[in-house]
Design an enzyme around this catalytic site. Sequence first.
Site, PDB file in Angstrom:
ATOM      1  N   LYS A 181       9.564  -7.461   1.448  1.00  0.00           N
ATOM      2  CA  LYS A 181       9.539  -8.878   1.792  1.00  0.00           C
ATOM      3  C   LYS A 181      10.883  -9.315   2.371  1.00  0.00           C
ATOM      4  CE  LYS A 181       6.889 -11.112  -1.033  1.00  0.00           C
ATOM      5  NZ  LYS A 181       6.593 -11.543  -2.408  1.00  0.00           N
ATOM      6  N   ARG A 218      10.870 -15.141  -5.412  1.00  0.00           N
ATOM      7  CA  ARG A 218       9.774 -14.156  -5.346  1.00  0.00           C
ATOM      8  C   ARG A 218      10.289 -12.745  -5.509  1.00  0.00           C
ATOM      9  NH1 ARG A 218       5.239 -15.761  -1.869  1.00  0.00           N
ATOM     10  NH2 ARG A 218       5.557 -17.873  -1.189  1.00  0.00           N
ATOM     11  N   GLY A 259       0.524  -9.034  -5.768  1.00  0.00           N
ATOM     12  CA  GLY A 259       0.250  -9.850  -6.953  1.00  0.00           C
ATOM     13  C   GLY A 259       0.676  -9.232  -8.274  1.00  0.00           C
ATOM     14  N   MET A 307       3.774  -8.563  -9.375  1.00  0.00           N
ATOM     15  CA  MET A 307       4.991  -9.088  -9.986  1.00  0.00           C
ATOM     16  C   MET A 307       5.027 -10.606  -9.824  1.00  0.00           C
ATOM     17  SD  MET A 307       7.686  -6.153  -9.178  1.00  0.00           S
ATOM     18  CE  MET A 307       7.414  -6.288  -7.464  1.00  0.00           C
ATOM     19  N   ARG A 326       4.439  -7.580   6.553  1.00  0.00           N
ATOM     20  CA  ARG A 326       4.553  -6.238   5.948  1.00  0.00           C
ATOM     21  C   ARG A 326       3.453  -5.370   6.531  1.00  0.00           C
ATOM     22  NH1 ARG A 326       2.575  -8.079  -0.114  1.00  0.00           N
ATOM     23  NH2 ARG A 326       0.645  -8.996   0.559  1.00  0.00           N
ATOM     24  N   SER A 353      -3.673  35.646  -4.074  1.00  0.00           N
ATOM     25  CA  SER A 353      -4.138  34.262  -4.100  1.00  0.00           C
ATOM     26  C   SER A 353      -3.615  33.632  -5.381  1.00  0.00           C
ATOM     27  CB  SER A 353      -5.664  34.217  -4.055  1.00  0.00           C
ATOM     28  OG  SER A 353      -6.083  32.882  -4.178  1.00  0.00           O
TER      29      SER A 353
END
Length: 889
Positions: free
Chosen positions: A26, A96, A105, A107, A340, A773
């Site tokens: 952000k 924020r 959503g 935090m 974002r 293998s």
Amino acid sequence: MTDSNHKWVYLFTEGSGEMRDLLGGKGAGAAEMTRAGMPVPPGFTITTEACRAYYSGERGFPDGMWEQALEALKWVEERAGKKLGGRENPLLVSVRSGAKFSMPGMMDTVLNLGLNPDTLEGLKARTGDERFSLDAYRRFIQMFGRIVRGIDGDLFEEALSEAKREAGVKTDPELSPDHLRRLVTTYQEIYRQHTGEQFPEDPVEQMRQAIQAVFESWNTPRAITYRKQEKIPDDLGTAVNVQTMVFGNMGDSSGTGVAFTRNPINGVKELYGDYLANAQGEDVVAGIRETEPVSALKGHMPEVYQQFVDYAGQLERHYRDVQDLEFTIERGRLYMLQTRNAKRTGEAAVNIAVDMVGEDLITQPEAVARVEPRQIEQLLHPRVDDAHAKEPPIGKGVPASPGAAVGQAVFDADTAEEWGQQGRDVILVRVETNPNDVHGMVAARGILTSTGGTASHAALVARGMGRPCVVGASAIEVNVKEGWFRANGTRVEQGQEITVDGTSGNVFLGRVPTIAPEPSAKLLTLLGWADGIRRLEVWANADYPRDAIKARENGAQGIGLCRTEHMFMEEERLPIVQAMIMADTTEEREQHLSRLLPIQRSDFDGILEAMQGLPVVIRLIDPPLHEFLPNYEDLLVRITELKIKSPDDPELPQLEHVRSRVEQLREANPMLGLRGCRLSILFPEITRMQVRAIMEAACDLKQRGVDARPEIMIPLVGTLAELDAVKAELVPVARQVQEERGIEVDYKFGTMIEVPRAALTAGEIARSAEFFSFGTNDLTQTTFGYSRDDAEGKFIVRYLERKILPVNPFESIDRGGVGRLMELAVREGRAARPGLEVGICGEHGGDPDSIRLCHELGLDYVSCSPFRVPVARLAAAQAVVAEAGAGTK
Ligand code: PEP
Ligand code: MG
């Protein structure tokens, strides 16, 4: 870190889009938009480093951080021409969270910070809107109380409902200033009762507490659950953004919205999202109010819309990826709040990546790197076969995350988690979801909500997790308390089975048939690019011809593991297998084996034919023999019962015989017991039969012109002598069959590397093994000394929670231990036998991180389950892209 000169705080004008590690997504986005000259409300970011420092000490701000924040605040005040706590022209801010990777959503956020009785007056005077000002105040007290002081949000919601009841109104905007004033007093009282303190009136103190609360929100259980699911490291920390508030709820020329620059569900190039007039941002994300599509803005405010369209295009071109934008319009003025990279479904990810190559925005390797391999799996999810649904859907909502899910309806996240842990398939049904429901969403097969749009919490989180999801099914009435929902007259109780189709939005009662989707043209294009880039081959684990065909359709270039014991377990064969194990003499055993021979031959014939022209690694019998016999305790019970009830029953002696054989074969640690090549050494006739069956099938096919390429694999080898002893029995059989048939087949004898000693002595073993293998299931089990059948259910979960293990080593190869053994085995094996073919066939062969390791170690192929082959193709290409990227840095 206590250096007070250290820079903990960046103004938006100081940061840039490249600084995501430090500023979070952000903060970096706000900085980048500010630099690009877009209208971003002024603000600053406290770094993720400060958050880490906060947690490294005694949960206090690092030295100098607070002083820098106050400095930055001064700058914001100047820039905004307002003052925090100012009576004349008060500044309100949002505080924020913002981590490097978006955690929608998860935090905390506090809006409208800075209000108190003084500034309220200022706000009223500035806006001339008393109602708006009081509403902002009550929202602030509510958010601050809930988030900063942990007061139960329902207490505020109940007070709000009560206020509406008293006022005789239905919606919040109908509350008059008088009602709101009383509500503010009630809220303050709730705050005082639950904290024992007055609501803080000093805005600087409010800000200090809010910043601390955001730091704390990094470690809430829901945030931790989300990070675990999304594989986001726990030690990154979150940044904190303090930003001037703008208001979308100042009348009809105001509003707020979220928009994606392309459709995040199907990838179509269109502006896509939700707009809410006269509202604050939280209202959109929470999915509480009905939104309009963002295109509706064109009608309301054409100029603002055009400006937004221009910014959206500019940001997408700048980031060269789809953007998820948040914006607010305050009295006709557009503000950009956030940009974002958008979360998207698998379908959208593929379509967008391929389209962007077509638009010359990104390169093919970038497109390949853009799509998460796990998302490809989502694309290959089954979908509801509408044509075969017996009943029409009971409801329809917004298709928010594609795929079909069937499960029992549950109405709360805790039950979803509990039932999920019991291995039950559940569908979580809610009115809406919020971050507290995430643990239930993780446990659910699918999610259904009766409210919310495509940008609601449920939709966003479900898409991120790849869970099928239907939201906004408004015909559905959910009663969470009583545990039922009603849809078009049908009542569905908790525990009843339903099907949700996240592709169409339909909800069905009961289990509806599903169909496997055809890969889209764009997916095939992307996988084609991946094939051009990758070096690792992708093979598949398949025991039956039908699985081999599926694998081949999905692009498998060989079969890396065909487990022959599954063939022994089939119903009509098991009695013969049991008789063979019960045999007292080798001759008797051989008789039974001769009955198994044609059956095995036809098994191998099918799989070798399906894979013609490609290698098929067939592993000789591996599990301990008692796995094919009845359970010892069950036998004892039956024998005891019979002895009491009918001691002369002729079945008794037979049962006693079985019991004594089972007892002989019983082991304390069967996984470390008589299994793998040890069986071949003690009962060579069993694997001689298997090799004969393989070679006869291959010769027959060759005769019919089919290019069969068997590779015979010997399991659980720990010493060269073991391998040589087994080969001494088996190589002559292979030769003999070819002589008998007069045909030569291309075949190999090789071994699994699945115990540490095999890896450590790989140089010796490679002298006799024509291929290796890695059986990383057993190699993980034996390297750690963890019983793979017990560990996952018992202690691994706790180990992961306590970070004693960073990841589950049975899911993703442990680089430091198992990975080092592999590295040594590849190096020493190839030194002894140049060009030695080396692959992996443990479950890790389909795990993207493990595929990356296999690439780095120079393996020839990874082998995984047929439906994961496309995932592995993409992951193998990404390993190359990542390597190239790392090389150029
Ligand atoms: C392994 O051990 O990784 C393997 C593939 O064999 P199994 O799981 O059958 O023991
Ligand atoms: Mg094994």
